[in-house]
Scaffold this motif. Structure first.
Motif, PDB file in Angstrom:
ATOM      1  N   LEU A 225       0.863  -1.176   0.000  1.00 49.49           N
ATOM      2  CA  LEU A 225       0.000   0.000   0.000  1.00 49.49           C
ATOM      3  C   LEU A 225       0.899   1.225   0.000  1.00 49.49           C
ATOM      4  O   LEU A 225       1.478   1.588   1.027  1.00 49.49           O
ATOM      5  CB  LEU A 225      -0.920  -0.003   1.225  1.00 49.49           C
ATOM      6  N   ALA A 226       1.040   1.822  -1.162  1.00 51.35           N
ATOM      7  CA  ALA A 226       1.930   2.965  -1.330  1.00 51.35           C
ATOM      8  C   ALA A 226       1.117   4.246  -1.476  1.00 51.35           C
ATOM      9  O   ALA A 226      -0.064   4.219  -1.824  1.00 51.35           O
ATOM     10  CB  ALA A 226       2.825   2.776  -2.557  1.00 51.35           C
ATOM     11  N   SER A 227       1.770   5.345  -1.211  1.00 50.14           N
ATOM     12  CA  SER A 227       1.163   6.652  -1.398  1.00 50.14           C
ATOM     13  C   SER A 227       1.280   7.104  -2.844  1.00 50.14           C
ATOM     14  O   SER A 227       0.386   7.738  -3.389  1.00 50.14           O
ATOM     15  CB  SER A 227       1.825   7.675  -0.467  1.00 50.14           C
ATOM     16  N   SER A 228       2.412   6.745  -3.466  1.00 45.75           N
ATOM     17  CA  SER A 228       2.652   7.241  -4.824  1.00 45.75           C
ATOM     18  C   SER A 228       3.481   6.262  -5.659  1.00 45.75           C
ATOM     19  O   SER A 228       4.379   6.661  -6.384  1.00 45.75           O
ATOM     20  CB  SER A 228       3.357   8.598  -4.766  1.00 45.75           C
ATOM     21  N   GLY A 229       3.205   4.985  -5.535  1.00 43.71           N
ATOM     22  CA  GLY A 229       3.842   4.009  -6.401  1.00 43.71           C
ATOM     23  C   GLY A 229       5.303   3.740  -6.080  1.00 43.71           C
ATOM     24  O   GLY A 229       5.734   3.810  -4.931  1.00 43.71           O
ATOM     25  N   PHE A 230       6.074   3.456  -7.117  1.00 47.20           N
ATOM     26  CA  PHE A 230       7.470   3.025  -6.977  1.00 47.20           C
ATOM     27  C   PHE A 230       8.413   4.230  -6.993  1.00 47.20           C
ATOM     28  O   PHE A 230       9.167   4.452  -7.944  1.00 47.20           O
ATOM     29  CB  PHE A 230       7.816   2.040  -8.081  1.00 47.20           C
TER      30      PHE A 230
ATOM     31  N   VAL B 240     -17.574  12.203  -1.587  1.00 45.97           N
ATOM     32  CA  VAL B 240     -18.395  11.708  -0.485  1.00 45.97           C
ATOM     33  C   VAL B 240     -19.716  11.123  -0.989  1.00 45.97           C
ATOM     34  O   VAL B 240     -20.769  11.325  -0.406  1.00 45.97           O
ATOM     35  CB  VAL B 240     -18.678  12.802   0.569  1.00 45.97           C
ATOM     36  N   ASP B 241     -19.665  10.402  -2.097  1.00 44.54           N
ATOM     37  CA  ASP B 241     -20.846   9.700  -2.585  1.00 44.54           C
ATOM     38  C   ASP B 241     -21.248   8.576  -1.623  1.00 44.54           C
ATOM     39  O   ASP B 241     -22.397   8.152  -1.592  1.00 44.54           O
ATOM     40  CB  ASP B 241     -20.582   9.093  -3.963  1.00 44.54           C
ATOM     41  N   ASN B 242     -20.283   8.092  -0.868  1.00 45.29           N
ATOM     42  CA  ASN B 242     -20.576   7.041   0.094  1.00 45.29           C
ATOM     43  C   ASN B 242     -19.743   7.291   1.344  1.00 45.29           C
ATOM     44  O   ASN B 242     -18.834   8.105   1.352  1.00 45.29           O
ATOM     45  CB  ASN B 242     -20.247   5.669  -0.499  1.00 45.29           C
ATOM     46  N   ARG B 243     -20.044   6.571   2.403  1.00 48.11           N
ATOM     47  CA  ARG B 243     -19.294   6.746   3.642  1.00 48.11           C
ATOM     48  C   ARG B 243     -18.418   5.544   3.954  1.00 48.11           C
ATOM     49  O   ARG B 243     -17.934   5.395   5.069  1.00 48.11           O
ATOM     50  CB  ARG B 243     -20.253   6.999   4.816  1.00 48.11           C
ATOM     51  N   HIS B 244     -18.236   4.671   2.966  1.00 49.47           N
ATOM     52  CA  HIS B 244     -17.438   3.474   3.201  1.00 49.47           C
ATOM     53  C   HIS B 244     -16.566   3.170   1.995  1.00 49.47           C
ATOM     54  O   HIS B 244     -16.961   3.407   0.848  1.00 49.47           O
ATOM     55  CB  HIS B 244     -18.343   2.264   3.478  1.00 49.47           C
ATOM     56  N   TYR B 245     -15.376   2.638   2.264  1.00 50.99           N
ATOM     57  CA  TYR B 245     -14.590   1.970   1.233  1.00 50.99           C
ATOM     58  C   TYR B 245     -14.816   0.475   1.421  1.00 50.99           C
ATOM     59  O   TYR B 245     -15.786   0.065   2.054  1.00 50.99           O
ATOM     60  CB  TYR B 245     -13.120   2.365   1.338  1.00 50.99           C
ATOM     61  N   LEU B 246     -13.968  -0.368   0.899  1.00 50.64           N
ATOM     62  CA  LEU B 246     -14.220  -1.805   0.919  1.00 50.64           C
ATOM     63  C   LEU B 246     -13.998  -2.438   2.293  1.00 50.64           C
ATOM     64  O   LEU B 246     -14.529  -3.512   2.575  1.00 50.64           O
ATOM     65  CB  LEU B 246     -13.356  -2.505  -0.127  1.00 50.64           C
TER      66      LEU B 246
ATOM     67  N   SER C 165      -4.643   2.158  -2.789  1.00 52.38           N
ATOM     68  CA  SER C 165      -4.400   1.637  -1.441  1.00 52.38           C
ATOM     69  C   SER C 165      -5.583   1.929  -0.526  1.00 52.38           C
ATOM     70  O   SER C 165      -6.061   1.056   0.201  1.00 52.38           O
ATOM     71  CB  SER C 165      -3.132   2.273  -0.846  1.00 52.38           C
ATOM     72  N   CYS C 166      -6.053   3.175  -0.586  1.00 52.55           N
ATOM     73  CA  CYS C 166      -7.140   3.612   0.311  1.00 52.55           C
ATOM     74  C   CYS C 166      -8.390   2.749   0.179  1.00 52.55           C
ATOM     75  O   CYS C 166      -9.066   2.461   1.177  1.00 52.55           O
ATOM     76  CB  CYS C 166      -7.517   5.058   0.021  1.00 52.55           C
ATOM     77  N   VAL C 167      -8.721   2.338  -1.033  1.00 52.65           N
ATOM     78  CA  VAL C 167      -9.980   1.656  -1.294  1.00 52.65           C
ATOM     79  C   VAL C 167     -10.093   0.330  -0.550  1.00 52.65           C
ATOM     80  O   VAL C 167     -11.203  -0.127  -0.255  1.00 52.65           O
ATOM     81  CB  VAL C 167     -10.170   1.445  -2.820  1.00 52.65           C
ATOM     82  N   LEU C 168      -8.968  -0.278  -0.193  1.00 53.65           N
ATOM     83  CA  LEU C 168      -8.999  -1.544   0.531  1.00 53.65           C
ATOM     84  C   LEU C 168      -9.217  -1.352   2.027  1.00 53.65           C
ATOM     85  O   LEU C 168      -9.505  -2.321   2.737  1.00 53.65           O
ATOM     86  CB  LEU C 168      -7.691  -2.306   0.323  1.00 53.65           C
ATOM     87  N   CYS C 169      -9.117  -0.118   2.483  1.00 52.91           N
ATOM     88  CA  CYS C 169      -9.128   0.177   3.919  1.00 52.91           C
ATOM     89  C   CYS C 169     -10.457   0.810   4.330  1.00 52.91           C
ATOM     90  O   CYS C 169     -11.436   0.779   3.590  1.00 52.91           O
ATOM     91  CB  CYS C 169      -7.956   1.107   4.245  1.00 52.91           C
ATOM     92  N   HIS C 170     -10.486   1.392   5.514  1.00 55.46           N
ATOM     93  CA  HIS C 170     -11.663   2.123   5.985  1.00 55.46           C
ATOM     94  C   HIS C 170     -11.573   3.570   5.511  1.00 55.46           C
ATOM     95  O   HIS C 170     -10.480   4.106   5.286  1.00 55.46           O
ATOM     96  CB  HIS C 170     -11.737   2.077   7.506  1.00 55.46           C
TER      97      HIS C 170
ATOM     98  N   PHE D 212      -7.008   2.712   8.634  1.00 52.37           N
ATOM     99  CA  PHE D 212      -7.203   3.850   7.744  1.00 52.37           C
ATOM    100  C   PHE D 212      -5.866   4.190   7.097  1.00 52.37           C
ATOM    101  O   PHE D 212      -4.818   4.135   7.751  1.00 52.37           O
ATOM    102  CB  PHE D 212      -7.718   5.065   8.519  1.00 52.37           C
ATOM    103  N   PHE D 213      -5.903   4.557   5.831  1.00 57.06           N
ATOM    104  CA  PHE D 213      -4.693   4.859   5.076  1.00 57.06           C
ATOM    105  C   PHE D 213      -4.808   6.290   4.534  1.00 57.06           C
ATOM    106  O   PHE D 213      -5.689   6.590   3.724  1.00 57.06           O
ATOM    107  CB  PHE D 213      -4.544   3.869   3.918  1.00 57.06           C
ATOM    108  N   LEU D 214      -3.924   7.166   4.998  1.00 59.52           N
ATOM    109  CA  LEU D 214      -3.928   8.563   4.559  1.00 59.52           C
ATOM    110  C   LEU D 214      -2.657   8.829   3.765  1.00 59.52           C
ATOM    111  O   LEU D 214      -1.562   8.942   4.328  1.00 59.52           O
ATOM    112  CB  LEU D 214      -4.004   9.510   5.767  1.00 59.52           C
ATOM    113  N   PRO D 215      -2.750   8.919   2.431  1.00 57.00           N
ATOM    114  CA  PRO D 215      -1.563   9.069   1.588  1.00 57.00           C
ATOM    115  C   PRO D 215      -1.135  10.518   1.398  1.00 57.00           C
ATOM    116  O   PRO D 215      -1.883  11.452   1.706  1.00 57.00           O
ATOM    117  CB  PRO D 215      -2.023   8.477   0.258  1.00 57.00           C
ATOM    118  N   HIS D 216       0.072  10.683   0.882  1.00 51.93           N
ATOM    119  CA  HIS D 216       0.639  11.979   0.480  1.00 51.93           C
ATOM    120  C   HIS D 216       0.997  12.891   1.650  1.00 51.93           C
ATOM    121  O   HIS D 216       0.955  14.118   1.530  1.00 51.93           O
ATOM    122  CB  HIS D 216      -0.294  12.709  -0.492  1.00 51.93           C
TER     123      HIS D 216
END
Length: 226
Positions: free
Chosen positions: A5-10, A146-152, A126-131, A158-162
Motif C-alpha cells: 500500500l503505497a502513497s505514490s507508487g514506486f 463523499v458519494d458514500n461513507r465506506h470503502y471496501l 491503497s485507500c480503497v482496501l481500507c476504511h 485507515f490509510f492517509l496518503p501523500h
C-alpha cells in the motif's frame, strides 16, 4: 496475501525491492496488470499517471497491460489476472474507484485475488482496501465526492496518503490524530516515499512499514514514526 500500500507508487528502491521480494522472481521478469479506474473521475493535469507508468517501466522488465474493468465482463477480467504477477492500482478519486469496484462486481472477487496475486496500490488504489476517513478529512483534505461513507474495509485500518506532499499541504499529523479519536483502528499517515508491506491473510494481516516519513497513530497518540 501480499500487498504493498503505497502513497505514490514506486518512488524509491526500497518499495521496488519489496515488490520484487513479494513476487519472488527477478524484477526484470515481473508482469504487471494496471488498473486506472480512479483517474477517470479526475480533472486537470494528470501527468502523474504518466510518471507512475514510467516508474513501472523503468524498474520492471516484464509486460505492462492495462485493463478497463468497465469495458469487460468478470470472466475476461479473471482471464487477464491469471497472466500477471502484480496488479497495480493507480490513484485518483477513491469514492469513484470504490463505486467501479462494486458496480462491476470486482469487489466480490477481490478477497480471492488478494490471496493469489501481489497487489500494489498507489494512493486511491491503497485507500480503497481500507476504511474511509471522516467526511471532514475526505472533503477538506482529499477533495473526495463523499458519494458514500465506506470503502471496501478489507483491511482493519485507515490509510492517509501523500503526507508531506505539496499537493496536500493540509494533511498534517494533527489531522491523523483527530481522525484516530473517532475510531479504535490505527491510522497510517504515509508519505510518497514510504509504503505498507502487508502479508498474512485478511483475517490476520501482518504489516511492515518501509521507506521514510510516515506516522502511525492510534487512540489519539502517535505510536510510531519513521
Amino acid at each position: 496475501m501480499k500487498l504493498i500500500l503505497a502513497s505514490s507508487g514506486f518512488t524509491n528502491e526500497v518499495i521496488v525491492k519489496a515488490c520484487e521480494d513479494l513476487v519472488g522472481k527477478s524484477r526484470s521478469a515481473i508482469n504487471f496488470l494496471v488498473l486506472n479506474e480512479a483517474i477517470k473521475a479526475e480533472k486537470g493535469d494528470c501527468r502523474w499517471l504518466i510518471d507512475g507508468l514510467q516508474e513501472i517501466a523503468d524498474n520492471f522488465g516484464g509486460t505492462i497491460e492495462l485493463l478497463d474493468l468497465q469495458a469487460h465482463d468478470l470472466d475476461y477480467v479473471q482471464e487477464r489476472i491469471v497472466t500477471c504477477d502484480v496488479i497495480f492500482c493507480f490513484g485518483g478519486q477513491t469514492d469513484y474507484l470504490n463505486k467501479v469496484f462494486e458496480e462491476t462486481g470486482f469487489a466480490k472477487l477481490l478477497p480471492e485475488i488478494l490471496e493469489q496475486k501481489v497487489w500494489v496500490g498507489s494512493s486511491a488504489g491503497s485507500c480503497v482496501l481500507c476504511h474511509k476517513e471522516s467526511k471532514d478529512t475526505s472533503v477538506n483534505v482529499f477533495g473526495e465526492t463523499v458519494d458514500n461513507r465506506h470503502y471496501l474495509e478489507l483491511l482493519p485500518w485507515f490509510f492517509l496518503p501523500h503526507f508531506g506532499s505539496s499537493w496536500f499541504p493540509q494533511l498534517t499529523e494533527g489531522v491523523a490524530i483527530k481522525e484516530s479519536k473517532l475510531t479504535n483502528l490505527p491510522i497510517y499517515l504515509i508519505s510518497d516515499r514510504s509504503a505498507l508491506v502487508v502479508c498474512g491473510d485478511l483475517d490476520n494481516p501482518v504489516v511492515e512499514l518501509v521507506g521514510n516519513n510516515f506516522v502511525v497513530v492510534k487512540n489519539g497518540e502517535v505510536v510510531q514514526r519513521g
